[in-house]
Design an enzyme around this catalytic site. Structure first.
Site, mmCIF file in Angstrom:
data_model
loop_
_atom_site.group_PDB
_atom_site.id
_atom_site.type_symbol
_atom_site.label_atom_id
_atom_site.label_comp_id
_atom_site.label_asym_id
_atom_site.label_seq_id
_atom_site.Cartn_x
_atom_site.Cartn_y
_atom_site.Cartn_z
ATOM 1 N N HIS A 75 -28.581 12.175 94.646
ATOM 2 C CA HIS A 75 -28.264 12.869 93.336
ATOM 3 C C HIS A 75 -29.338 12.692 92.226
ATOM 4 O O HIS A 75 -29.497 11.377 91.947
ATOM 5 C CB HIS A 75 -26.998 12.577 92.628
ATOM 6 C CG HIS A 75 -25.764 13.331 93.331
ATOM 7 N ND1 HIS A 75 -24.685 13.496 92.508
ATOM 8 C CD2 HIS A 75 -25.692 13.919 94.550
ATOM 9 C CE1 HIS A 75 -23.668 14.153 93.588
ATOM 10 N NE2 HIS A 75 -24.460 14.395 94.574
ATOM 11 N N TYR A 203 -19.157 16.329 84.590
ATOM 12 C CA TYR A 203 -18.167 15.517 83.738
ATOM 13 C C TYR A 203 -17.952 16.594 82.510
ATOM 14 O O TYR A 203 -18.834 17.403 82.270
ATOM 15 C CB TYR A 203 -19.119 14.409 82.836
ATOM 16 C CG TYR A 203 -19.296 13.357 83.761
ATOM 17 C CD1 TYR A 203 -18.515 12.327 83.894
ATOM 18 C CD2 TYR A 203 -20.583 13.262 84.447
ATOM 19 C CE1 TYR A 203 -18.791 11.080 84.836
ATOM 20 C CE2 TYR A 203 -20.719 12.128 85.426
ATOM 21 C CZ TYR A 203 -20.035 11.163 85.420
ATOM 22 O OH TYR A 203 -20.267 10.017 86.299
ATOM 23 N N PRO A 295 -14.032 3.985 84.327
ATOM 24 C CA PRO A 295 -14.870 4.657 85.408
ATOM 25 C C PRO A 295 -15.892 5.752 85.109
ATOM 26 O O PRO A 295 -16.520 6.361 85.846
ATOM 27 C CB PRO A 295 -13.763 5.053 86.409
ATOM 28 C CG PRO A 295 -12.672 5.300 85.324
ATOM 29 C CD PRO A 295 -12.693 4.352 84.347
ATOM 30 N N LYS A 299 -19.690 2.662 86.666
ATOM 31 C CA LYS A 299 -20.359 1.288 86.629
ATOM 32 C C LYS A 299 -19.586 0.170 87.154
ATOM 33 O O LYS A 299 -20.322 -1.270 87.333
ATOM 34 C CB LYS A 299 -20.601 0.814 84.990
ATOM 35 C CG LYS A 299 -21.808 1.510 84.509
ATOM 36 C CD LYS A 299 -23.026 1.569 85.197
ATOM 37 C CE LYS A 299 -24.015 2.831 84.682
ATOM 38 N NZ LYS A 299 -25.095 3.095 85.583
ATOM 39 N N TYR A 387 -27.713 5.482 83.412
ATOM 40 C CA TYR A 387 -26.824 6.020 84.520
ATOM 41 C C TYR A 387 -27.397 5.594 85.849
ATOM 42 O O TYR A 387 -26.755 5.089 86.940
ATOM 43 C CB TYR A 387 -26.591 7.647 84.673
ATOM 44 C CG TYR A 387 -25.561 8.171 85.387
ATOM 45 C CD1 TYR A 387 -24.366 8.313 84.620
ATOM 46 C CD2 TYR A 387 -25.819 8.242 86.600
ATOM 47 C CE1 TYR A 387 -23.257 8.790 85.487
ATOM 48 C CE2 TYR A 387 -24.518 8.959 87.403
ATOM 49 C CZ TYR A 387 -23.360 9.068 86.833
ATOM 50 O OH TYR A 387 -22.249 9.683 87.613
#
Length: 392
Positions: A75, A203, A295, A299, A387
């Site tokens: 990704h 998200y 979550p 991480k 990220y």
């Protein structure tokens, strides 16, 4: 009582304990892994599967990356929505790196296979684990298995046994400082044999609460919605879940979602937790034994992997050169990165969720932060760097 010896006893047969064991094996360092449950039980646990660049490198160094490289989904970015607005944060553009979507269960399966192929010693169904003499140069671990008592003499003990394990509790309470934030909501998640609604994670910040569209592979999707802590999975039919999820997503995304029966349905509470120190004598804490993150930022497994990186390299230096700096500095170095991961997970959670008694002002601040992130390249770069994983 049976008596045996090894160099490192690893308590916990999840991915962090197995990864540490495999990395040590590559360097010729012997270990024994003690697991409270069965292998099938460990492999049945459904967990997140977004792997940072650091964990990808460790899997390659451990010689267990072949299936991950062929089946994992790289990704290069992620999508963030609020209301009917949606924008993309491009990881590759901002950092030159990607993440890999590859289920934690598959990571664990690959590690088990590698340890079994090389004759790695893994003991299942162990009970009554106790760590002794951790403050001396001769620690040992005792446990029972099928009613028989065992003692393992060792040089070091790695506590990879999770939040409820024995390792953290072995450190005297008056020497431990624990920090915790419990979030006033949970995540209701389902697994379904349906194609993901997007090839990248979405998200979503919605007036009805947070939602996440994720996946395990091209035909297996993982979806979440924010829910009350008092809620129960049995309160939600599959139809009710899909209806609520769609309400929290932009209309064009909801319209193309493929729904189906849930394979698994569960609710996870959210918390942030850190224990200091992460070392006591020759006992070292790794992963959930020392820290937990919500979550939202993916991480959990990745922060455990960074602990493994620091501990593995510290032990490697000790055995190969006698240099103790890596193990001496383990707690400070690991915690420095842990707190940065905690910050990112806290920030992202605060940005995306609806909180009880959240005021109109609070909501406007969330929208302003989201619009700033959407329009500001520096903000997107900071998010992308966190990220894909801060460097070890």
């Amino acid at each position: 009582m049976s008596d045996s010896s090894t160099q490192v006893v690893i308590i916990g047969g999840g991915p962090s304990g197995l990864l540490l064991s495999q990395l040590l094996h590559v360097r010729g360092i012997n270990s024994v892994v003690l697991e409270r449950k069965t292998k099938d039980y460990v492999l049945s646990r459904i967990r997140a599967g977004v792997l940072e660049r650091g964990l990808l490198s460790l899997m390659r160094e451990a010689g267990v990356s072949e299936r991950m490289e062929s089946e994992g989904l790289a990704h290069d970015g992620t999508l963030i929505s609020y209301g009917d607005q949606m924008f993309r944060v491009d990881f590759k553009e901002h950092t030159g790196n990607s993440v890999m979507v590859y289920g934690q269960t598959e990571v664990t399966r690959d590690l088990y296979e590698a340890r079994e192929k090389t004759g790695g010693k893994i003991e299942f169904n162990v009970e009554d684990v106790e760590i002794h003499n951790a403050k001396t140069d001769a620690p040992f671990v005792t446990h029972t298995q099928a009613g028989i008592s065992h003692r393992i003499n060792c040089d070091f003990v790695a506590g990879c046994d999770g939040f409820h394990g024995v390792s953290r509790k072995t450190i005297p309470q008056d020497l431990r400082k624990e920090y915790e934030k419990v979030y006033p909501f949970g995540w209701l998640g389902i697994l379904s044999a349906t194609p993901p609604v997007s090839h990248e994670l979405i998200y979503a910040n919605s007036e009805r609460g947070f939602a996440l569209c994720s996946m395990r592979n091209k035909n297996l999707s993982r979806y979440y919605i924010q829910c009350d802590l008092s809620d129960r999975p049995e309160n939600w039919s599959d139809d009710a879940f899909w209806t609520e999820l769609k309400r929290r997503l932009p209309a064009d995304v909801a319209a193309k979602m493929v729904t189906g029966p849930s394979i698994e349905k569960s609710i996870a509470p959210l918390r942030s937790f850190v224990c200091e120190p992460m070392r006591w004598g020759r006992l070292f804490l790794c992963g959930d034994a020392a820290h937990i993150v919500p979550p939202t930022g993916a991480k959990g497994l990745n922060t455990a992997a960074s602990d493994v990186n620091y501990l593995y390299n510290g032990l490697r230096k000790f055995y190969e050169t006698g240099d103790t700096s890596g193990i001496d500095n383990y707690s400070a170095v690991a915690l420095s990165r842990v707190w940065k991961a905690e910050r990112f997970s806290w920030w992202f959670s605060s940005l995306m969720h609806r909180y009880p008694k959240q005021s109109d002002f609070d909501f406007k601040m969330q929208v302003a932060e989201l619009e700033f992130l959407r329009s500001n390249q520096a903000a997107q770069q900071a998010m992308a760097e966190n990220y894909v994983g801060l460097p070890y």
